[in-house]
Motif scaffolding. Structure first.
Motif, mmCIF file in Angstrom:
data_model
loop_
_atom_site.group_PDB
_atom_site.id
_atom_site.type_symbol
_atom_site.label_atom_id
_atom_site.label_comp_id
_atom_site.label_asym_id
_atom_site.label_seq_id
_atom_site.Cartn_x
_atom_site.Cartn_y
_atom_site.Cartn_z
ATOM 1 N N LEU A 165 0.863 -1.171 0.000
ATOM 2 C CA LEU A 165 0.000 0.000 0.000
ATOM 3 C C LEU A 165 0.904 1.226 0.000
ATOM 4 O O LEU A 165 1.553 1.524 1.009
ATOM 5 C CB LEU A 165 -0.920 0.001 1.217
ATOM 6 N N SER A 169 -3.136 6.565 3.477
ATOM 7 C CA SER A 169 -4.403 7.289 3.472
ATOM 8 C C SER A 169 -5.456 6.552 4.291
ATOM 9 O O SER A 169 -5.262 5.403 4.706
ATOM 10 C CB SER A 169 -4.896 7.438 2.029
ATOM 11 N N ALA A 171 -8.205 5.419 3.129
ATOM 12 C CA ALA A 171 -8.604 4.253 2.331
ATOM 13 C C ALA A 171 -7.596 3.125 2.494
ATOM 14 O O ALA A 171 -7.967 1.947 2.608
ATOM 15 C CB ALA A 171 -8.725 4.641 0.859
ATOM 16 N N ALA A 172 -6.301 3.469 2.538
ATOM 17 C CA ALA A 172 -5.264 2.447 2.713
ATOM 18 C C ALA A 172 -5.412 1.734 4.053
ATOM 19 O O ALA A 172 -5.206 0.518 4.149
ATOM 20 C CB ALA A 172 -3.881 3.076 2.602
ATOM 21 N N CYS A 229 -0.901 -1.294 -4.554
ATOM 22 C CA CYS A 229 -2.030 -0.367 -4.588
ATOM 23 C C CYS A 229 -1.490 1.037 -4.337
ATOM 24 O O CYS A 229 -0.935 1.300 -3.262
ATOM 25 C CB CYS A 229 -3.061 -0.725 -3.518
ATOM 26 N N LEU A 231 -2.067 4.510 -3.346
ATOM 27 C CA LEU A 231 -3.109 5.197 -2.587
ATOM 28 C C LEU A 231 -2.520 6.369 -1.812
ATOM 29 O O LEU A 231 -2.891 6.624 -0.669
ATOM 30 C CB LEU A 231 -3.788 4.220 -1.614
ATOM 31 N N HIS A 235 -2.981 12.075 -3.497
ATOM 32 C CA HIS A 235 -2.462 11.632 -4.804
ATOM 33 C C HIS A 235 -1.110 12.265 -5.150
ATOM 34 O O HIS A 235 -0.652 12.176 -6.285
ATOM 35 C CB HIS A 235 -3.463 11.942 -5.930
ATOM 36 N N ASP A 238 1.471 9.662 -6.455
ATOM 37 C CA ASP A 238 0.988 8.579 -7.311
ATOM 38 C C ASP A 238 1.945 8.285 -8.477
ATOM 39 O O ASP A 238 2.181 7.109 -8.800
ATOM 40 C CB ASP A 238 -0.406 8.903 -7.857
ATOM 41 N N MET A 256 -5.797 4.708 -7.505
ATOM 42 C CA MET A 256 -7.063 5.384 -7.288
ATOM 43 C C MET A 256 -7.041 6.743 -7.976
ATOM 44 O O MET A 256 -5.983 7.354 -8.137
ATOM 45 C CB MET A 256 -7.297 5.563 -5.784
ATOM 46 N N ILE A 302 -11.613 -2.509 -3.617
ATOM 47 C CA ILE A 302 -10.211 -2.808 -3.926
ATOM 48 C C ILE A 302 -9.859 -4.234 -3.555
ATOM 49 O O ILE A 302 -9.277 -4.981 -4.352
ATOM 50 C CB ILE A 302 -9.291 -1.808 -3.201
#
Length: 330
Positions: A165, A169, A171-172, A229, A231, A235, A238, A256, A302
């Motif tokens: 990861l 974040s 989300a992570a 991933c 994340l 961003h 990224d 993402m 995910i």
């Protein structure tokens, strides 16, 4: 599973000794794995060990060969907590019929099974035993508790897939918890220790980069079989994540973000020396599409995709064909 453990078991049985089995070697018997299960505890490994004889040697030797061959295989355990009920209990009106008998006997058993449904065991199982023994290839079994008097456990003879990861974040954090729950090994990478904390990522390996950026990511490497991933928070990094993952040839790379942002990332990735072919290897946006919005919902999308990728990566062409057909993706 450690090769030395299996070799030690074989050596003990060949010498007529009862081997010592420990939850560290068979984590399906670890207290955490069995928490809340009133039918079996870690001490049942002693019952298993005492039941083993020279007749079980072929089971463990087959497991050793699976390690040598990189076979997708498991060592499984039949756990009996009510012997009479295990033998007497037969299929009901709902379940598929597997004969007029329940389990073959009321004794514990260790067995080998692989994704080709090859079974090696010291005693002849009943048809219903065979159904549950083959079920370990779902890893972990789905029908452990289907019948009374007994249950089943298993441990894989292959390594878990590692998921990187890139970015700590919200989300992570959700992805890490769910991915660990379904059997992935998770590594999270960020430059801010306040985000890469044990509280946010209790089940993951945590890497804190120096320098307030992702430049230090170059000091690490993922394996070709790993999943990545991308994340990163906001961003901001990224592009660095995509370049790193594709440069190392990760089996799966997902990022993402919306189309507009990803177009800008595309340009930055190519400016960093990646190719259009590299860029096309990045799944964008990451995850299955079903309207996920919140970090927790995105994590479900995910990790569902990671599970799908893992299935297609691991299983035989025949099994994958059945899988794709069942999903209408022929």
């Amino acid at each position: 599973m450690i090769r030395e453990t299996l070799e030690g078991i074989v050596a003990d049985l060949e010498a007529g000794r009862a081997p010592a089995l420990a939850p560290d070697d068979f984590p399906c018997f670890a207290p955490a794995a069995l928490e809340g299960n009133e039918h079996v505890g870690p001490a049942y490994l002693d019952v298993i060990a005492a039941s083993l004889t020279a007749a079980d040697i072929p089971t463990f030797k087959r497991a050793l060969r699976a390690l040598d061959e990189g076979d997708l295989a498991w060592i499984g355990f039949k756990i009996v907590y009510d012997a009479d009920e295990a033998v007497r209990n037969t299929d009901n009106e709902v379940t598929k019929k597997y004969g007029d008998a329940g389990s073959a006997d009321g004794e514990p058993l260790v067995f080998f099974c692989n994704d080709a449904k090859e079974i090696v065991a010291s005693r002849e199982p009943s048809p219903r035993d065979v159904f549950q023994m083959k079920d370990v290839t779902r890893g972990p079994s789905m029908h452990n508790e289907q019948f009374e008097g007994l249950t089943w456990l298993s441990v894989p003879l292959f390594e878990a897939v590692r998921v990187w990861l890139l970015g700590a974040s919200d989300a992570a954090s959700e992805v890490a918890a769910l991915a660990a729950h379904v059997g992935f090994e998770v590594t999270v990478v960020d430059y801010d220790p306040a985000y890469v904390s044990e509280a946010r990522f209790p089940d993951a390996e945590r890497i804190v980069l120096e320098g307030g950026s992702f430049d230090g990511l170059a000091d690490f490497a993922c394996a070709p079989e790993d999943y990545v991933c991308v994340l990163t928070r906001g961003h901001m990094f990224d592009p660095e994540g995509c370049v790193w993952a594709t440069r190392h040839g990760a089996h799966y790379v997902g990022m993402m973000g919306c189309a507009g942002k990803n177009d800008r990332v595309h340009d930055l990735v190519l400016d960093a020396g990646a190719t259009e072919e590299d860029w096309e290897c990045v799944k964008r946006p990451i995850g299955l599409k079903f309207g996920a919005k919140t970090p927790a919902e995105l994590a479900i999308a995910i990790v569902a995709e990671l599970v799908d990728v893992r299935y297609r990566q691991r299983y035989s062409a025949e099994a994958r064909e059945r899988h794709e057909k069942s999903l209408g993706r022929e």
